[in-house]
Design a protein around this motif. Structure first.
Motif, mmCIF file in Angstrom:
data_model
loop_
_atom_site.group_PDB
_atom_site.id
_atom_site.type_symbol
_atom_site.label_atom_id
_atom_site.label_comp_id
_atom_site.label_asym_id
_atom_site.label_seq_id
_atom_site.Cartn_x
_atom_site.Cartn_y
_atom_site.Cartn_z
ATOM 1 N N GLY A 83 0.785 -1.228 0.000
ATOM 2 C CA GLY A 83 0.000 0.000 0.000
ATOM 3 C C GLY A 83 0.815 1.274 0.000
ATOM 4 O O GLY A 83 0.286 2.354 0.259
ATOM 5 N N GLU A 84 2.119 1.186 -0.302
ATOM 6 C CA GLU A 84 2.963 2.381 -0.319
ATOM 7 C C GLU A 84 2.813 3.184 -1.604
ATOM 8 O O GLU A 84 3.079 4.391 -1.612
ATOM 9 N N VAL A 85 2.457 2.527 -2.702
ATOM 10 C CA VAL A 85 2.190 3.218 -3.959
ATOM 11 C C VAL A 85 0.886 2.687 -4.533
ATOM 12 O O VAL A 85 0.473 1.565 -4.236
ATOM 13 N N GLY A 86 0.252 3.511 -5.350
ATOM 14 C CA GLY A 86 -1.006 3.126 -5.951
ATOM 15 C C GLY A 86 -1.184 3.811 -7.287
ATOM 16 O O GLY A 86 -0.222 4.297 -7.899
ATOM 17 N N PRO A 87 -2.427 3.900 -7.775
ATOM 18 C CA PRO A 87 -2.676 4.436 -9.111
ATOM 19 C C PRO A 87 -2.120 5.839 -9.333
ATOM 20 O O PRO A 87 -1.642 6.144 -10.436
ATOM 21 N N GLU A 88 -2.175 6.711 -8.332
ATOM 22 C CA GLU A 88 -1.677 8.079 -8.527
ATOM 23 C C GLU A 88 -0.172 8.076 -8.801
ATOM 24 O O GLU A 88 0.305 8.765 -9.714
ATOM 25 N N TRP A 89 0.573 7.298 -8.008
ATOM 26 C CA TRP A 89 2.022 7.220 -8.228
ATOM 27 C C TRP A 89 2.321 6.576 -9.576
ATOM 28 O O TRP A 89 3.187 7.032 -10.325
ATOM 29 N N ILE A 90 1.614 5.499 -9.893
ATOM 30 C CA ILE A 90 1.832 4.795 -11.167
ATOM 31 C C ILE A 90 1.602 5.726 -12.340
ATOM 32 O O ILE A 90 2.358 5.716 -13.325
ATOM 33 N N ALA A 91 0.584 6.582 -12.261
ATOM 34 C CA ALA A 91 0.265 7.491 -13.365
ATOM 35 C C ALA A 91 1.384 8.480 -13.638
ATOM 36 O O ALA A 91 1.533 8.963 -14.770
ATOM 37 N N SER A 92 2.202 8.795 -12.634
ATOM 38 C CA SER A 92 3.247 9.806 -12.807
ATOM 39 C C SER A 92 4.638 9.215 -13.031
ATOM 40 O O SER A 92 5.575 9.944 -13.382
ATOM 41 N N ALA A 93 4.803 7.907 -12.849
ATOM 42 C CA ALA A 93 6.133 7.292 -12.905
ATOM 43 C C ALA A 93 6.596 7.116 -14.344
ATOM 44 O O ALA A 93 5.826 6.678 -15.222
ATOM 45 N N VAL A 94 7.872 7.425 -14.588
ATOM 46 C CA VAL A 94 8.482 7.238 -15.902
ATOM 47 C C VAL A 94 9.855 6.602 -15.721
ATOM 48 O O VAL A 94 10.455 6.686 -14.649
ATOM 49 N N ASP A 95 10.360 5.972 -16.788
ATOM 50 C CA ASP A 95 11.715 5.440 -16.725
ATOM 51 C C ASP A 95 12.698 6.472 -17.253
ATOM 52 O O ASP A 95 12.326 7.615 -17.547
ATOM 53 N N ASP A 155 -3.507 -3.281 -15.336
ATOM 54 C CA ASP A 155 -4.410 -2.159 -15.049
ATOM 55 C C ASP A 155 -3.743 -1.176 -14.087
ATOM 56 O O ASP A 155 -3.707 -1.422 -12.878
ATOM 57 N N PRO A 156 -3.236 -0.049 -14.588
ATOM 58 C CA PRO A 156 -2.557 0.907 -13.701
ATOM 59 C C PRO A 156 -3.489 1.626 -12.738
ATOM 60 O O PRO A 156 -3.013 2.276 -11.799
ATOM 61 N N ALA A 157 -4.795 1.512 -12.932
ATOM 62 C CA ALA A 157 -5.745 2.199 -12.057
ATOM 63 C C ALA A 157 -6.253 1.309 -10.928
ATOM 64 O O ALA A 157 -6.991 1.775 -10.061
ATOM 65 N N ALA A 158 -5.853 0.056 -10.921
ATOM 66 C CA ALA A 158 -6.374 -0.883 -9.917
ATOM 67 C C ALA A 158 -5.643 -0.735 -8.589
ATOM 68 O O ALA A 158 -4.469 -0.383 -8.542
ATOM 69 N N GLU A 159 -6.334 -1.019 -7.513
ATOM 70 C CA GLU A 159 -5.746 -1.085 -6.183
ATOM 71 C C GLU A 159 -5.435 -2.548 -5.870
ATOM 72 O O GLU A 159 -6.301 -3.410 -5.982
ATOM 73 N N VAL A 160 -4.188 -2.833 -5.499
ATOM 74 C CA VAL A 160 -3.800 -4.221 -5.235
ATOM 75 C C VAL A 160 -3.279 -4.421 -3.809
ATOM 76 O O VAL A 160 -2.852 -5.516 -3.454
ATOM 77 N N ALA A 161 -3.307 -3.377 -2.996
ATOM 78 C CA ALA A 161 -2.741 -3.468 -1.641
ATOM 79 C C ALA A 161 -3.447 -4.541 -0.827
ATOM 80 O O ALA A 161 -4.662 -4.724 -0.919
ATOM 81 N N ARG A 162 -2.660 -5.242 -0.014
ATOM 82 C CA ARG A 162 -3.194 -6.238 0.880
ATOM 83 C C ARG A 162 -3.086 -5.751 2.317
ATOM 84 O O ARG A 162 -2.166 -5.009 2.671
ATOM 85 N N CYS A 163 -4.017 -6.176 3.138
ATOM 86 C CA CYS A 163 -3.980 -5.816 4.551
ATOM 87 C C CYS A 163 -2.792 -6.504 5.215
ATOM 88 O O CYS A 163 -2.571 -7.709 5.009
ATOM 89 N N ALA A 210 12.350 -7.485 0.736
ATOM 90 C CA ALA A 210 12.203 -7.676 2.182
ATOM 91 C C ALA A 210 12.154 -6.355 2.924
ATOM 92 O O ALA A 210 11.468 -6.238 3.946
ATOM 93 N N GLN A 211 12.875 -5.336 2.432
ATOM 94 C CA GLN A 211 12.869 -4.070 3.157
ATOM 95 C C GLN A 211 11.517 -3.376 3.057
ATOM 96 O O GLN A 211 11.081 -2.710 4.004
ATOM 97 N N THR A 212 10.835 -3.530 1.914
ATOM 98 C CA THR A 212 9.495 -2.962 1.795
ATOM 99 C C THR A 212 8.542 -3.648 2.758
ATOM 100 O O THR A 212 7.831 -3.003 3.532
ATOM 101 N N PHE A 213 8.528 -4.982 2.725
ATOM 102 C CA PHE A 213 7.635 -5.719 3.613
ATOM 103 C C PHE A 213 7.947 -5.433 5.078
ATOM 104 O O PHE A 213 7.042 -5.371 5.908
#
Length: 427
Positions: A151-163, A179-187, A365-368
């Protein structure tokens, strides 16, 4: 008595090393390009997605429930027991011309661990899941897959990210049917512990002759793109004293790095200029622009901030000395992350008393670990080499590391008590 028998069963668990090696070879056949060294499964490329489809098929062959979420994370779930799951894995994407084990080992070993548990007749008290995260190598910045799960990033961040070519993450995902607009965060309450096996990507274990290491903390990372702007001009007619040479500004900063480390850094500080572009990039032209990456790492965020400040000052000094303009784009700042000490202690015990060591490289592992108990197991890297076609680890080390991972996963899965050191993350 039941707990004792379960512990003995976990301690005796063995993997099929031949099957694990075959899996690593099979997935690495995806991403090999004639005439190009190494493995090339760049995130959201056709090869990357083919690797994910290969994994989904292997998960199904193992009798697990397979799925891929909307950002490309692949999961294989053993639906058994109850409560939060033991989650284990790593990533399948690679850097360009990458090595055969970075990430791939952790995914294949986690799947092999579940197969070994099922074959041995173990009946875990909680579900077990294998995961292969998306874009761990940070083509678009950060660690998309694990950050999206947490849940640290979601659709808003994905929409702005570039390589670094300007290509958009959302477009790259859509091109692969995601689907860049989907929410995939888990509790977080769904995850009892996250475990990862990885090659060390450094020389310490090989140098000390130790077969296993356990990470106690993961270095923080700051990622900058620096642009020095001068004036392109003729290399033969422009006197040295009148040049605004962007390359010389870059070289002056590079020469200052040793002093920055001596004044502001510590034993775990790393500074790297890994990518440079000069314009007009022609032998007979003074460089009018130099653009370069600057990556800083340390396990102490206070040291990171001191080093970053010293780097900024040195860049401006170098620019002033050569009459250059300065632009510093701060792509990301990932703080150092301590890993759960109780998990680290348990992993070390399973490994027979493995050393607790810092990780200079970033890992899922550091994210989790910012959300759930997490642990990271290392095996030696030959020559300390990684992110290279020359990356390799001997099969005996791979088998030993995969066995430690499997027995650790079994130990946590058979134990229905709280796995964290503070009890906050589990139901």
């Amino acid at each position: 008595m039941a707990e004792t028998m379960a512990g003995i069963a976990a301690d005796m668990l063995t993997i099929d090393a031949g099957r694990l090696h075959a899996d690593i070879e099979a997935v690495n056949a995806i991403g090999r390009i004639d005439g190009v060294p190494g493995i090339n499964r760049i995130s959201f490329s056709d090869a990357d997605m083919a690797g994910r489809r290969w994994l989904l098929a292997r998960i199904e062959d193992a009798g697990l429930v397979a799925r891929m979420d909307a950002v490309g994370n692949v999961f294989g779930r053993w639906e058994i027991g109850s409560g939060p799951a033991v989650l284990a894995g790593s990533h399948l994407d690679t850097v360009p011309r990458g090595g055969p084990l970075d990430g791939t080992l952790g995914v294949c070993a986690a799947l092999e661990a579940v197969r070994a548990m099922r074959a041995s007749g173990l009946r875990p008290a909680r579900p077990v899941e294998v995961v292969a995260t998306a874009d761990e190598e940070g083509r678009f910045g950060g660690m998309l897959g694990s950050q999206a799960i947490c849940g640290e990033v979601g659709p808003e961040w994905i929409a702005s990210a570039v390589d670094d070519t300007g290509a958009g993450l959302a477009d790259a995902m859509r091109a692969q049917g995601l689907d860049p607009a989907a929410e995939v965060a888990r509790c977080p309450d769904e995850i009892a512990v996250f475990l990862e096996l990885h090659v060390e990507q450094g020389p310490v274990l090989e140098a000390t002759g130790e077969p296993i290491g356990v990470a106690g903390a993961v270095s923080g990372v700051f990622n900058w793109t620096v642009t020095l702007t001068g004036e392109a001009n003729h290399a033969g007619t422009t006197p040295m004293t009148l040049r605004r040479d962007a390359f010389r500004g870059l070289a002056s900063f590079g020469a200052a790095i040793d002093g920055i480390l001596a004044r502001a850094g510590g034993p775990d500080t790393r500074l790297t200029v890994g990518k440079v572009a000069l314009e007009p990039n022609f032998p007979h032209s003074v460089a009018g622009r130099a653009t370069f990456s600057l990556i800083g790492r340390d396990v102490d965020e206070a040291v990171m901030r001191t080093v970053a400040s010293a780097c900024r000052e040195a860049i401006h000094r170098a620019a002033a000395a050569h009459g250059l303009g300065v632009g510093i784009a701060e792509q990301s700042w990932l703080p150092p992350t301590p890993l759960d000490p109780a998990v680290a202690a348990r992993l070390s015990a399973v490994a027979g008393g493995a050393r607790i060591m810092p990780s200079g490289a970033g890992h899922d592992a550091q994210t989790f670990a910012r959300h759930v108990p997490a642990g990271l197991i290392f095996i030696p890297s030959r020559g300390g080499i990684s992110h290279s076609p020359d990356e390799w680890t001997g099969l005996e080390h791979i088998e030993r590391g995969a066995t430690v991972l499997a027995r650790s996963m079994a130990a946590f899965a058979l134990d229905d008590s709280d796995t964290s050191s503070d009890g906050e993350h589990l139901a």
